[in-house]
Design a protein around this motif. Structure first.
Motif, short mmCIF file in Angstrom:
data_model
loop_
_atom_site.label_atom_id
_atom_site.label_comp_id
_atom_site.label_asym_id
_atom_site.label_seq_id
_atom_site.Cartn_x
_atom_site.Cartn_y
_atom_site.Cartn_z
N LEU A 164 0.84 -1.20 0.00
CA LEU A 164 0.00 0.00 0.00
C LEU A 164 0.87 1.25 0.00
O LEU A 164 0.57 2.23 -0.70
N GLU A 165 1.94 1.24 0.76
CA GLU A 165 2.86 2.38 0.82
C GLU A 165 3.46 2.66 -0.56
O GLU A 165 3.58 3.82 -0.99
N GLU A 166 3.84 1.60 -1.29
CA GLU A 166 4.43 1.77 -2.62
C GLU A 166 3.39 2.33 -3.59
O GLU A 166 3.71 3.23 -4.40
N LEU A 167 2.16 1.85 -3.54
CA LEU A 167 1.10 2.39 -4.39
C LEU A 167 0.87 3.87 -4.08
O LEU A 167 0.70 4.69 -5.00
N ARG A 168 0.85 4.22 -2.80
CA ARG A 168 0.65 5.62 -2.41
C ARG A 168 1.75 6.50 -2.98
O ARG A 168 1.50 7.63 -3.43
N ILE A 172 -1.20 6.00 -6.94
CA ILE A 172 -2.22 5.04 -7.34
C ILE A 172 -3.15 4.80 -6.16
O ILE A 172 -2.69 4.49 -5.05
N ASP A 173 -4.44 4.94 -6.39
CA ASP A 173 -5.42 4.69 -5.34
C ASP A 173 -5.65 3.19 -5.18
O ASP A 173 -5.35 2.40 -6.08
N TYR A 174 -6.19 2.81 -4.04
CA TYR A 174 -6.43 1.39 -3.80
C TYR A 174 -7.62 1.19 -2.90
O TYR A 174 -8.03 2.07 -2.15
N VAL A 175 -8.18 -0.01 -3.01
CA VAL A 175 -9.18 -0.51 -2.07
C VAL A 175 -8.53 -1.69 -1.38
O VAL A 175 -8.17 -2.68 -2.02
N ALA A 176 -8.33 -1.58 -0.07
CA ALA A 176 -7.68 -2.64 0.70
C ALA A 176 -8.72 -3.68 1.11
O ALA A 176 -9.79 -3.34 1.62
N CYS A 177 -8.40 -4.94 0.87
CA CYS A 177 -9.33 -6.03 1.17
C CYS A 177 -8.61 -7.17 1.87
O CYS A 177 -7.52 -7.57 1.46
N ASP A 178 -9.21 -7.68 2.92
CA ASP A 178 -8.66 -8.81 3.65
C ASP A 178 -9.80 -9.45 4.43
O ASP A 178 -10.66 -8.75 4.96
N LEU A 179 -9.80 -10.76 4.51
CA LEU A 179 -10.88 -11.45 5.21
C LEU A 179 -10.93 -11.07 6.69
O LEU A 179 -11.99 -11.18 7.33
#
Length: 282
Positions: A164-168, A172-179
């Motif tokens: 996520l840090e590298e995308l930021r 680049i925007d992101y949607v973080a997903c984890d169970l």
């Protein structure tokens, strides 16, 4: 040159398992035995990071190869390791526990097609360093496989803060997903239903752990149906996922055991891209 992997790619996980069990991808798995079965457990809290996490991985040793599948900590019964040691691969490909089946398939395919240039792998060195330095180096190797402009949105399945840090850093925007849900290092909500969010994302960046919890195929099918990039970062199933290049998977950053978090010395990850038939230039 056509690599061994590109010559035997498959269109679904079920097809891959069926072909492996039938001995169509290499030696008869009934004649191959797992010598060593073990689990690796860790808890992590990097310096300078406000949150930590735990990992647990089942690994199976077949000759020179090690296949792995991550599991939720505490979810794997101790009997699973005993079941695997000395068992033939064919039996483990039919084991009642999905993580055992995935680790067995990974070990078999690693034995048949190791991460070498002739099999299509492009090996990328990771420098020695602290756990956080190596995590960030791995994250750069993974994110470089995405071809997206600033402002695009990526669905990240399997939250790794360094990714996520590298995308930021690239805008680049992101949607973080984890169970497991929760929040990211930056206080952003972590969603739990990947498919529900995939439609509003331009690309998918997905952990190999999805093989072990049964969520990989729907994500692969979504990417194939909509022509989206699907980049896999794979400690789980590092030898499995390159088989889907060009069939929903656009690139793989494969990281077989031993993983970057186990040692402070230099390491290696192996990158694959759809359309590549051999190793060479990155």
């Amino acid at each position: 040159m056509t690599s061994a992997i590109s010559a035997a790619r498959v269109t679904s996980y079920g097809e891959l398992v069926t072909r492996a069990r039938a001995g169509e991808l290499g030696p008869d798995p009934a004649g191959l035995r797992i010598a060593v079965a073990f689990t690796t457990r860790q808890a992590v809290r990097h310096d300078g990071r406000g949150t930590g996490y735990r990992n647990e991985v089942l690994s199976l040793r077949l000759a020179e190869a090690v296949g792995s599948c991550a599991v939720e900590p505490g979810a794997l019964p101790d009997s699973a390791v005993e079941d695997c040691a000395g068992a033939d691969v064919a039996r483990l490909l039919e084991h009642p526990l999905l993580p055992v089946r995935v680790a067995a398939l990974d070990a078999y395919l690693m034995h048949v097609t190791p991460h070498t240039p002739v099999c299509g792998a492009d090996s990328v060195p990771l420098p020695a360093g602290t756990s956080l330095e190596k995590s960030r180096a791995r994250a750069r190797a993974v994110v470089e496989l995405l071809d997206l402009p600033p402002g695009a949105t990526v669905l990240v399945v399997g939250v790794v803060n360094s990714l996520l840090e590298e995308l930021r850093s690239l805008g680049i925007d992101y949607v973080a997903c984890d169970l497991k849900g929760g929040v990211t290092e930056w206080g952003e909500p972590v969603v739990t239903d990947a498919l529900a969010e995939a439609g509003r994302c331009d690309a998918l960046l997905v952990s190999g752990m999805t093989l072990g919890n049964g969520t990989f195929e729907p994500l692969r099918e979504h990417a194939a149906r909509h022509g989206k990039q699907l980049v896999m970062f794979a400690q789980t199933g590092s030898a499995v996922l390159p088989r889907f290049l060009g069939h929903g998977v656009s690139a793989v950053c494969a990281e077989p055991y031993p993983f970057f978090w186990l040692d402070g010395g230099p390491g290696t990850v192996h990158r694959y891209r759809a359309g590549r038939t051999g190793g060479g230039a990155r």
